[in-house]
Design a protein around this motif. Structure first.
Motif, mmCIF file in Angstrom:
data_model
loop_
_atom_site.group_PDB
_atom_site.id
_atom_site.type_symbol
_atom_site.label_atom_id
_atom_site.label_comp_id
_atom_site.label_asym_id
_atom_site.label_seq_id
_atom_site.Cartn_x
_atom_site.Cartn_y
_atom_site.Cartn_z
ATOM 1 N N UNK A 29 0.863 -1.168 0.068
ATOM 2 C CA UNK A 29 -0.088 0.009 -0.058
ATOM 3 C C UNK A 29 0.961 1.405 -0.038
ATOM 4 N N UNK A 30 1.816 1.361 -0.702
ATOM 5 C CA UNK A 30 2.750 2.275 -0.937
ATOM 6 C C UNK A 30 3.496 2.355 -2.014
ATOM 7 N N UNK A 31 2.662 3.079 -3.185
ATOM 8 C CA UNK A 31 3.100 3.165 -4.332
ATOM 9 C C UNK A 31 4.406 4.044 -4.600
ATOM 10 N N UNK A 32 4.848 4.111 -5.776
ATOM 11 C CA UNK A 32 6.021 5.145 -5.945
ATOM 12 C C UNK A 32 5.268 6.520 -6.674
ATOM 13 N N UNK A 33 5.559 7.636 -5.751
ATOM 14 C CA UNK A 33 4.731 8.789 -6.164
ATOM 15 C C UNK A 33 5.832 9.457 -6.662
ATOM 16 N N UNK A 34 5.355 10.463 -7.838
ATOM 17 C CA UNK A 34 6.397 11.087 -8.567
ATOM 18 C C UNK A 34 5.524 12.499 -8.851
ATOM 19 N N UNK A 35 6.260 13.746 -8.743
ATOM 20 C CA UNK A 35 5.541 14.911 -9.242
ATOM 21 C C UNK A 35 6.196 15.820 -10.101
ATOM 22 N N UNK A 36 5.379 16.230 -11.160
ATOM 23 C CA UNK A 36 6.118 17.289 -12.209
ATOM 24 C C UNK A 36 6.024 18.523 -11.666
ATOM 25 N N UNK A 37 6.725 19.613 -12.379
ATOM 26 C CA UNK A 37 6.709 20.971 -12.134
ATOM 27 C C UNK A 37 5.506 21.710 -12.570
ATOM 28 N N UNK A 38 4.922 21.158 -13.892
ATOM 29 C CA UNK A 38 3.906 21.505 -14.397
ATOM 30 C C UNK A 38 2.976 20.441 -14.730
ATOM 31 N N UNK A 39 1.762 20.988 -15.104
ATOM 32 C CA UNK A 39 0.637 20.021 -15.532
ATOM 33 C C UNK A 39 1.253 19.424 -16.951
ATOM 34 N N UNK A 40 1.539 20.097 -17.812
ATOM 35 C CA UNK A 40 1.964 19.402 -19.261
ATOM 36 C C UNK A 40 3.159 18.451 -19.062
ATOM 37 N N UNK A 41 4.147 18.660 -18.042
ATOM 38 C CA UNK A 41 5.337 17.653 -17.770
ATOM 39 C C UNK A 41 4.455 16.414 -17.251
#
Length: 835
Positions: A350-362
């Motif tokens: 119950x612990x996925x790899x979470x990634x975040x981008x700087x912009x919505x397009x990225x």
């Protein structure tokens, strides 16, 4: 030198030249026979140039009659070893390399001259002895060494030419080295054995004259100039191609086990993202990511995602194989453009790899690329199958999974955490699928949508989306917050509560503070389209100002004040709108709350018949859709089904069994529903479980399940064709938000809370195991993808698991599968049970 091609004919052994060989046409156009003149043909002209090829030593003067050349001792001593006039001359093979082009100069009837040459005989002056016959020639052993001027001597007027040796004889003598060459006549052409044109340069614009049949040549030589027909050329090309293919196969056969030097192509995309770290304190850290895709020699594509990070000034990385990724889920929030990456191991934790981008397009670019790469690794392309499993998340994202036959197997069950979910374009709250590929959906604003057969849309463009059947789609959602107050004996209801009270502006649970100024849309994809306003349509009712009263927080709220009500709350709502695209078309004009399509009947073809579809409007009216078919999934019109109270949920199962749940929590069964009477005739009231209020129902082939407001799952006992209402409710499990029963009576639910090894997930897909005809409630749960899931539909999945050998033998013998049932193998139903 210019890629000319020469050849020797197999049958006629003539020399051929390939015409039309160019860089764009390497195989050429046609074969042409070369008219190659023989040296003996040219020797009849008496030209002095033939003497050049005789192999003699040439001088500047012509010897006189007294300067006869007597044979040397060496020549005399070797005469005994040479063949005499009566001895046969050994013929040399045609394939001998010592047979030059002009080696045939003497005719076959030529005989040898006398062994003893008359001393003092002049070569050019006087006549001595009998005149040699034209058909005779001396052997090389009898030829005296002479010095002959290249210039032809002047003849005296009284001298005739009869005393001169025949020029052809000199040429013949010079063309027969050691007397071993086989003589030939001018009437026969040579049988060529080998040709080489490496020293020739033939320009493309040059007009070649080799193929013109010269006058005076024999008919046999003229026949060589005939060209090959186009049919023969085509057959020749086919034969050469087959021979080359066979030779290549033979040559590569011994190297099959060798590893190829270049067996895969690699493509890499890198970027900078943020990663929610696995260790405490959990926080976002800057990382560098690299997606490496490679194609093997067999054409299969796969990839690896690398995440490089730094911890305590030490560089580390984690990697995820794309063929192990089971889902890519956008996790949209107010501040981050993030997404979660699930694998079977991460799903169990119950612990996925979470990634975040700087912009919505990225974020959209990475999501589209990763989704396309995962689909290639899983070999999933195009539109979903008619038996696909559909689901939605609490954010409105739509996911679909292709069912495996082992998913409902009894002996070797495929864990549902290994199912691959791919995202479809669009935004919906509910998706319901049924027979023959009919799929309907409902948005958050109640708009009904029908699936068009495409895939992709939204952020999925290019190869990840179909070029047709994708349309613009919008959805409107209401964001609600609560204003809470407590009674004060002095001032009345006030916004100042007790220290133990909830926030005076909060969400429905009261655990999070939510103010008007601080509340934002669900994500940056949404935009406000209205102002805050009091929401009067709340469960339990409200007074004229929108307040609900209760004795304390939390409690049961009602729309009027009593002497025991010390707290009250009021709900405020504000609408926001999202614009996207997907494979969906709007079905106007009635807003819906729930929809159900008759499930796919296993082993029964429903083509050509109308597909049953029932729905509940947002006002609680029960509707039946007419004209729904495989070719017209949207149907033609609505048929209103009368009720005595508003309904909340409806489900149509096998054999047109229709069950519904009213807003008061009671259940109803619709009688006499059939293809000829799609709306039925009357409702049968079914009491709800004791002290419980039902909120949702799902009907399979023979099983009926329901979920109450306290998240309990119930099974309806005693449902039979003779008594379709059943006899009573039996509790199965708690912690269930929603249930879906398929055409095989398989049971799937959305669980509210599932504890993993790392964290707790809310909204998890779960599969009921051990469901069989003699044990329809099953035995346990298999936990799948989560959290954040809100809806699942397995009503189109009629994929049966293959029967085992023991089941096949028992079926042939007409015996019940007793041992198999004891071992956990389900007995396959003979067919649908009609009510």
């Amino acid at each position: 030198m210019n890629d000319e091609v020469w050849g020797i004919g197999y049958e006629d052994r003539a020399v051929y030249f390939r015409q039309g060989v160019t860089p764009s046409e390497l195989s050429g156009k046609t074969w042409k026979a070369i008219v190659a003149s023989q040296e003996c043909d040219r020797s009849h002209c008496g030209s002095n140039s033939s003497l050049l090829s005789a192999g003699c030593f040439f001088g500047d003067e012509v010897r006189g009659s007294g300067e006869s050349c007597a044979p040397s001792d060496t020549d005399a001593s070797s005469e005994a070893e040479r063949p005499g006039p009566d001895q046969p001359v050994p013929a040399e093979s045609l394939d001998s390399p010592r047979n030059p082009e002009c080696s045939s100069a003497s005719g076959p009837g030529t005989s040898k001259t006398s062994e003893h040459a008359t001393e003092g005989t002049s070569l050019a002056g006087q006549t001595s002895g009998p005149e040699p016959q034209p058909s005779q020639a001396s052997t090389p052993a009898e030829l005296p060494w002479t010095n002959i001027d290249l210039k032809e001597p002047k003849k005296a007027p009284g001298q005739g030419t009869a005393g001169l040796p025949d020029t052809a004889s000199l040429c013949s003598l010079g063309l027969l080295p050691l007397g071993l060459d086989e003589p030939c006549s001018t009437g026969d052409h040579l049988l060529w054995a080998w040709v080489s044109g490496g020293g020739c340069a033939v320009e493309a614009h040059t007009v070649l004259k080799w193929f013109t049949v010269q006058s005076g040549l024999s008919p046999s030589v003229q026949a060589l100039a005939l060209s090959i027909t186009p049919a023969q050329t085509a057959a020749w090309r086919t034969q050469i191609f087959q021979q080359l293919t066979e030779r290549t196969r033979r040559e590569l056969e011994n190297f099959r086990h060798y590893e190829q030097a270049v067996e895969q192509s690699v493509w890499v995309k890198t970027g900078v993202l943020q990663w929610w770290c696995d260790w405490k304190p959990h926080k976002w850290v800057d990382v560098r990511v690299a997606l490496e895709q490679f194609t093997g020699h067999d054409g299969a594509r796969d990839g690896i995602l690398f995440v490089y990070y730094v911890v305590h000034e030490e560089k580390k990385y984690l990697h995820v194989f794309l063929n192990e990724v089971t889902a890519l889920v956008p996790v949209l929030s107010e501040a981050k453009h993030s997404f979660a990456l699930y694998t079977p191991e991460r799903t169990r934790q119950r612990w996925p790899v979470r990634l975040a981008a700087a912009t919505e397009q990225d974020m959209n670019d990475w999501l589209a690329l990763l989704n396309l790469s995962c689909c290639e690794s899983w070999k999933v392309h195009g539109r979903p199958s008619v038996q696909a499993i559909w689901s939605t998340t609490c954010k409105g994202d739509i996911f679909v999974s292709e069912p495996s036959p082992d998913l409902e197997a009894s002996e070797h069950l495929l864990p549902c955490d290994q199912m691959f979910w791919r995202q479809m374009g669009g935004h919906l709250r509910v998706v319901e699928a049924g027979g023959q590929g009919v799929v309907w959906g409902i948005g958050y604003d109640g708009t009904a949508w029908v699936y068009t057969g495409g895939y992709g849309g939204g952020c999925f463009q290019g190869l990840a989306s179909s070029t047709s059947n994708v349309y613009a789609q919008s959805d409107v959602k209401s964001i609600c917050i609560y204003e809470n107050q407590r009674w004060n004996p002095v001032t009345g209801y006030t916004s100042r509560g007790l220290p133990t009270d909830r926030y005076m502006w909060s969400d429905a649970s009261g655990l999070q503070e939510c103010t008007k100024a601080g509340t934002k849309p669900p994500s940056l994809q949404w935009a406000w389209v209205s102002d805050w306003s009091v929401d009067f349509s709340v469960p339990g009712g409200a007074d004229q100002e929108g307040w609900q009263y209760a004795s304390d927080f939390p409690s049961s709220y009602h729309g009027y004040k009593t002497m025991r009500d010390f707290v009250r709350r009021r709900r405020w709502a504000r609408k926001c709108k999202l614009v996207t695209s997907g494979p969906w078309l709007e079905v106007a004009p009635i807003a819906l709350r729930d929809v159900s399509v008759i499930p796919e009947s296993p082993g029964v073809s429903g083509r050509g018949h109308s597909i049953a579809l029932w729905a509940v409007s947002d006002k609680g009216d029960v509707l039946c859709r007419l004209g729904v078919s495989e070719l017209n999934p949207a149907g033609s019109s609505w048929l209103h089904v009368g009720t005595d109270q508003p309904f909340a949920s409806v489900s149509v199962g096998g054999c047109h069994q229709v069950w519904a749940v009213a807003r008061d929590g009671s259940a109803f069964y619709r009688g006499s529903v059939s293809p000829s009477q799609p709306a039925g005739d009357c409702w049968y009231h079914i009491p709800s479980p004791p002290k419980q209020r039902l909120k949702q129902v799902s009907v399979g082939q023979t099983s009926v399940y329901a979920v109450d407001e306290n998240e309990n799952l119930w099974y309806r006992q005693g449902v039979m064709p003779s008594y379709p209402q059943g006899s009573g409710w039996e509790h199965v499990s708690n912690n269930v938000r929603r249930v879906s029963v398929g055409p095989l009576d398989q049971v799937w639910v959305i669980a509210n809370k599932v504890q993993g090894s790392h964290s707790l997930s809310r909204g998890t897909v779960c599969h009921r195991t051990g469901v069989r005809p003699l044990e329809p409630k099953g035995q346990g749960w298999d936990y799948g993808i989560g959290g954040g899931w809100d809806h699942i539909c397995v009503r189109a999945n009629a994929t049966r698991a293959p029967r085992s050998a023991s089941q096949e033998r028992a079926g042939k013998q007409g015996l019940p599968n007793g041992p198999s049932l004891a071992a956990g193998a389900p007995r396959e139903a003979r067919g649908p049970v009609c009510c």
